[in-house]
Write an enzyme that holds these catalytic residues in place. Structure first.
Site, short mmCIF file in Angstrom:
data_model
loop_
_atom_site.label_atom_id
_atom_site.label_comp_id
_atom_site.label_asym_id
_atom_site.label_seq_id
_atom_site.Cartn_x
_atom_site.Cartn_y
_atom_site.Cartn_z
N TYR A 1 0.69 -1.17 -0.18
CA TYR A 1 -0.15 -0.05 -0.07
C TYR A 1 0.77 1.29 -0.01
O TYR A 1 0.24 2.35 -0.02
CB TYR A 1 -0.87 -0.06 1.06
CG TYR A 1 -2.22 -0.68 1.00
CD1 TYR A 1 -1.99 -2.04 0.52
CD2 TYR A 1 -3.48 -0.50 0.95
CE1 TYR A 1 -3.12 -2.86 0.24
CE2 TYR A 1 -4.68 -1.18 0.70
CZ TYR A 1 -4.44 -2.42 0.46
OH TYR A 1 -5.41 -3.19 0.02
N LYS B 1 0.88 -14.67 5.16
CA LYS B 1 1.09 -15.53 3.89
C LYS B 1 2.45 -15.87 4.00
O LYS B 1 3.07 -15.96 2.77
CB LYS B 1 0.45 -14.73 2.62
CG LYS B 1 0.44 -15.79 1.38
CD LYS B 1 -0.61 -16.54 1.48
CE LYS B 1 -0.68 -17.64 0.24
NZ LYS B 1 -1.15 -18.78 0.27
N ASP C 1 -5.19 -17.49 3.44
CA ASP C 1 -6.25 -18.22 2.48
C ASP C 1 -7.06 -19.32 3.47
O ASP C 1 -8.21 -19.38 3.36
CB ASP C 1 -5.53 -19.01 1.28
CG ASP C 1 -4.32 -19.52 1.63
OD1 ASP C 1 -3.72 -19.36 2.50
OD2 ASP C 1 -4.00 -20.45 0.75
N ASP D 1 -7.12 -5.89 4.31
CA ASP D 1 -8.52 -5.05 3.48
C ASP D 1 -9.42 -6.36 2.82
O ASP D 1 -10.65 -5.99 3.19
CB ASP D 1 -7.62 -4.59 2.43
CG ASP D 1 -8.24 -3.38 1.57
OD1 ASP D 1 -9.56 -3.33 1.88
OD2 ASP D 1 -7.96 -3.07 0.66
#
Ligand code: NAD
Length: 429
Positions: A151, A220, A286, A310
């Site tokens: 970001y 992740k 995930d 987000d």
């Protein structure tokens, strides 16, 4: 005359006067409709909870289209200065200006005040239509890192001069083994130890303070080892070095298992749970997205990076009724600065229709009141909002998904809550 501004005490906590000025940004699009509704609820709750001994004077500061029309600037410096001077503020959604060098006004405000925690609580209110069978099992507070990750906007377009210099450097100086083509765009992901640790520290502190069972690091790291994997490792490090008497970590469990076997590790974990320690664990992003649907009861406080946060916050919001009821806050726990805001955007198609759900802004105000220690006003609002929804008086977003509801306008929904606040309070005394 006594001050009407929040100040900071020598121990770093905020001193809130009984008559307090709080800056607000009305917002673009549906912002004004929602604000006019929400502020009536805030004032009624404060007046009722404190019988006139406390009050808020809402002080408008400019940002977005209104600021541009009046001053020629999208985000005047005076707005940032005023919020900084008052420590807290509340804002409506803002249009992202097209062109002109500002990627997003929200990001600009977060950056100017270094608001590194994006805090988003998700809970279900009885009666709110939900796409899942047991929405009542969802009760989570997300701490999303707000200043780093992809970001930061460090990106180079495909087929650009700058992009090809970055690609040359990676290929020739860093021996990166990847077939960069001229039409490969490139973006840079930044994750620092300082940025990760301050976010995770805030999440653990919150869990301890509120007596919550766990903090889950969502990452992740199996794929992005030096960024997201490091985030997880730094999280466990913070828990074990700074909060060892209040937490028990899954990484500790792994070590105990390796050294002394699973039985011993499990009995340690059980003991930690029964003595009320905060369990610090981690889940791959995930998998987490399926876990919030399958086993939401296993998660309480979530600490995660910017992009994961987000995605997850919208998925969580959908489970409990959508973005019309999703509040948020941007906080720097070191300086005390905090800006509260609904998580949705300006929904320009619905501007001035008096039809959208003001719960997002109302619940952002609840977070503000809790933050400044006015929990009585906060509780009154939560209870009245719940009662109003149970009466099936709802705005169009909920109405369309339920049977037997009574469709009300934004302003009428606020009036119903204000009436409930007074009735609930009279009943409780
Ligand atoms: P949006 O969140 O404004 O609207 C998407 C849809 O969500 C709307 O069409 C509406 O159906 C629904 N919705 C939004 N708020 C609602 C409410 N309170 N009650 C009921 N339903 C609601 O997203 P968008 O259309 O992608 O973005 C519009 C503008 O908002 C863009 O300029 C974007 O940059 C900006 N934006 C601002 C913020 C912010 O200020 N925090 C956040 C996101 C987007």
């Amino acid at each position: 005359m006594a001050t009407t501004k929040i100040t900071k005490k020598s121990d770093g906590t905020l001193e809130v006067p009984d008559r307090v000025d709080i800056p607000f940004i009305i917002g673009d699009g549906i912002g004004p409709d929602l604000w006019h509704a929400a502020v009536r609820v805030f004032d009624a709750a404060v007046e009722t909870a404190y019988s006139g001994t406390r009050g808020v004077s809402w002080k408008e500061v400019l940002a977005g289209e209104k600021a541009f029309d009046q001053t020629g600037e999208w985000l005047p410096q005076a707005t940032i200065d005023t919020i900084r001077d008052h420590y807290v503020g509340i804002k409506g959604p803002l249009t992202t200006p097209i062109g002109g060098g500002i990627r997003s006004l929200n990001v600009a405000i977060r950056k100017a005040l270094d608001l590194y925690v994006c805090q988003r609580p998700t809970r279900w209110f009885k009666g709110v239509p939900s796409p899942v069978k047991r929405p009542e099992l969802v009760d989570m507070v997300m701490f999303r890192e707000n200043t780093e990750d992809i970001y930061t906007g460090i990106e180079f377009p495909a087929n650009s001069e700058d992009g090809s210099r970055v690609k040359d450097f990676l290929q020739h100086e860093m021996a990166v083994d990847f077939n960069f083509t001229p039409d490969t765009a490139i973006g840079i992901k930044t994750v620092s130890e300082t940025g990760s640790k301050r976010l995770i520290r805030a999440a653990i502190n919150y869990a301890i303070e509120k007596n919550l069972p766990s903090v889950t690091l969502v990452h992740k790291g199996n794929i992005m080892k030096f960024t997201e994997g490091a985030f997880k490792n730094w999280g466990y490090e913070v828990a074990e070095t700074e909060f060892s008497s209040h937490t028990y970590t899954w990484s500790h469990w792994e070590r105990t298992k390796a050294e002394h076997g699973e039985l011993k590790a499990n009995s340690e974990l059980k003991a930690a749970e029964t003595t009320g320690k905060v369990i610090v664990k981690d889940v791959i992003a995930d998998n987490f997205l399926q876990q919030i649907l399958l086993n939401p009861q296993d998660y309480s406080v979530i600490a995660t990076l910017n992009l994961n946060g987000d995605y997850i916050s919208d998925a969580l919001a959908a489970i409990v009724g959508g973005i019309g009821i999703a509040p948020g806050a941007n906080i720097n726990y070191q300086t005390g600065y905090a800006v509260f805001e609904a998580t949705h955007g300006t929904a320009p198609r619905f501007a001035n229709t008096d039809s959208m759900n003001p719960s997002s802004v109302i619940l952002s105000g609840v977070m503000l009141f809790e933050y400044i220690g006015w929990s009585e006003a906060a509780s009154l609002i939560v209870r009245a909002l719940q009662d109003t929804i149970l009466q099936k008086k709802v705005t169009v977003d909920f109405f369309n998904q339920m049977t037997g509801g009574e469709l009300v306008k934004t302003s009428e929904f606020a009036t119903a809550i204000v009436d409930k606040i007074k009735v609930d309070f009279d009943r409780s005394i």
